[in-house]
Design a protein around this motif. Structure first.
Motif, PDB file in Angstrom:
ATOM      1  N   GLU A   1       0.887  -1.169   0.000  1.00  0.00           N
ATOM      2  CA  GLU A   1       0.000   0.000   0.000  1.00  0.00           C
ATOM      3  C   GLU A   1       0.924   1.217   0.000  1.00  0.00           C
ATOM      4  O   GLU A   1       1.705   1.416   0.944  1.00  0.00           O
ATOM      5  CB  GLU A   1      -0.869  -0.015   1.260  1.00  0.00           C
ATOM      6  CG  GLU A   1      -1.814   1.160   1.327  1.00  0.00           C
ATOM      7  CD  GLU A   1      -2.300   1.466   2.752  1.00  0.00           C
ATOM      8  OE1 GLU A   1      -2.017   0.698   3.694  1.00  0.00           O
ATOM      9  OE2 GLU A   1      -2.940   2.516   2.899  1.00  0.00           O
TER      10      GLU A   1
ATOM     11  N   ASN B   1      -2.111   3.882  -5.643  1.00  0.00           N
ATOM     12  CA  ASN B   1      -2.378   3.476  -4.256  1.00  0.00           C
ATOM     13  C   ASN B   1      -1.716   2.161  -3.873  1.00  0.00           C
ATOM     14  O   ASN B   1      -1.522   1.889  -2.694  1.00  0.00           O
ATOM     15  CB  ASN B   1      -3.890   3.433  -3.984  1.00  0.00           C
ATOM     16  CG  ASN B   1      -4.614   2.421  -4.847  1.00  0.00           C
ATOM     17  OD1 ASN B   1      -4.113   2.017  -5.894  1.00  0.00           O
ATOM     18  ND2 ASN B   1      -5.787   2.022  -4.416  1.00  0.00           N
TER      19      ASN B   1
ATOM     20  N   MET C   1      -0.227   9.741  -0.656  1.00  0.00           N
ATOM     21  CA  MET C   1      -1.001   8.856  -1.510  1.00  0.00           C
ATOM     22  C   MET C   1      -2.376   8.531  -0.941  1.00  0.00           C
ATOM     23  O   MET C   1      -3.218   7.984  -1.657  1.00  0.00           O
ATOM     24  CB  MET C   1      -0.173   7.596  -1.780  1.00  0.00           C
ATOM     25  CG  MET C   1      -0.275   7.118  -3.184  1.00  0.00           C
ATOM     26  SD  MET C   1      -0.379   8.410  -4.443  1.00  0.00           S
ATOM     27  CE  MET C   1       1.325   8.798  -4.621  1.00  0.00           C
TER      28      MET C   1
END
Ligand code: NAP
Ligand code: ZN
Length: 348
Positions: A34, A134, A345
């Protein structure tokens, strides 16, 4: 496949805009990350605009990636879910040729270096997409460990700006007793100042921006010279052992060679999108050398990150929302970045 979202361009004149795409499923040696922060390197702008030869679109730029591992493949040994991790400019290579084995995967002899974006996987077909997104899937061999001791937004730029300056400074043994000029105080330049100072060199920033003097001194530079002022430059004739040139735009190399002492070395890390030109005599006088350096291998990237964690070194950053990215590009082009834009992000 894994659904991902990011920002992409679809042509060299396009602005970055939201784009949904897919990452591959997590293979046995892969990790899923992530992405938390992604730095904006000037190389992203060169490539978005196809300045280094034909680019591949759609393009999701970004090769200064820091995030958290959320899933690991069955054969992964280096990481577990929850670990912090980083990805720089490469995501794979043959890993077997002497050059890969020697820790310089960026020069894979089989030509199988897979760049983080604007590239294809080793199958030569599947496009790669970078860090303005992402999540990312990558073989664990091209993922580095990130310490939780440092602010993560300041760590992201280490994955390119950090390693690209650390590597030549180490390779050339820049140290106490050396006089080093850092040409251009941007993302790479400010990291070069931090590393050269940490290694004990006397550091002078050569800049086109008078407004950066105070910052240069805060970063640890001993001297600051505005290159637009020829009289000031003359004072440094034959002064430096090394010039670390991080300039992204065309510039006058011969003018800077004159600042090198006998046997001095001009190290290019900046990649202006035009051929370098100067008269043959410019280097000959004083046995000066011109060399260059391209990022750094995976092992050295880990070494650099560990060094930064130990010495408290991070990039000076302006954290932005991803919807500011096009403005950020314009500001980088105007040398108006202090000293790296980093995308949060969570805002994608
Ligand atoms: P950046 O943040 O834009 O910094 C470049 C700096 O160069 C500017 O801040 C400015 O500093 C100076 N500059 C700009 N235009 C100039 C001009 N016309 N004449 C003289 N100086 C000028 O860019 P970056 O992200 O640090 O990247 C710098 C370059 O390195 C880019 O070309 C990038 O593609 C390349 N790069 C190479 C590698 C590698 O592996 N070798 C890796 C990453 C990036 P002042 O305001 O102080 O003058
Ligand atoms: Zn870069």
């Amino acid at each position: 496949m894994i659904a991902a979202k990011g920002y992409a361009v679809h042509s060299q004149t396009d602005k970055l805009a939201p784009w949904n795409f897919e990452r591959r499923n997590v293979g046995p040696k892969d990790v899923l990350i992530e992405i938390l922060f992604s730095g904006i390197c000037h190389s992203d702008i060169h490539q978005v605009r196809s300045e280094w030869g034909p680019a591949k679109y759609p393009m999701v730029p970004g090769h200064e990636i820091v995030g958290r591992i959320t899933e690991v493949g069955s054969a992964v040994s280096k990481f577990k879910a929850g670990d912090l991790a980083g990805i720089g400019c490469m995501v794979d290579s043959c890993k077997e040729c002497p050059t890969c084995q020697g820790g310089q995967e960026q020069f894979c002899e089989k030509g199988e270096t897979v760049w983080t974006y604007n590239s294809v996987e080793r199958d030569k077909v599947t496009p790669t997409y970078g860090g303005y997104s992402n999540k990312i899937v990558c073989t664990e061999e091209f993922v580095v460990k990130v310490s939780d001791k440092l602010p993560l937004s300041g760590v992201a730029p280490l994955l390119c700006a950090g390693i690209t300056t650390y590597s030549p400074i180490k390779r050339w043994g820049i140290n106490k007793g050396h006089k080093v000029a850092v040409l251009g105080l941007g993302g790479l330049g400010h990291m070069a100042v931090k590393f050269a100072v940490a290694f004990g060199a006397e550091v002078t920033v050569l800049s086109t921006s008078p407004s950066k003097e105070q910052d240069a001194k805060k970063l640890g530079a001993h001297n600051f010279v505005v290159t637009k002022n020829p009289d000031e430059l003359k004072k440094y004739a034959k002064y430096f052992d090394f010039i670390l040139d991080s300039v992204s735009a065309p510039h006058d190399y011969e003018m800077y060679f004159k600042l090198l002492n006998v046997n001095g070395v001009h190290i290019c890390v900046g990649i202006p999108p035009v051929p370098i030109q100067f008269p043959g005599s410019a280097l000959m006088s004083g046995n000066r050398a011109l060399t260059a350096s391209s990022i750094g291998g995976i092992e050295e990237t880990q070494e650099m990150l560990d060094y930064c964690a130990e010495h408290g070194i991070v990039s000076e950053v302006e954290v932005i929302n991803i919807n500011y990215v096009n403005e950020a590009y314009e500001r980088v082009l105007g040398s108006d970045v202090k000293y790296r834009f980093v995308i949060d992000m969570a805002t994608v």
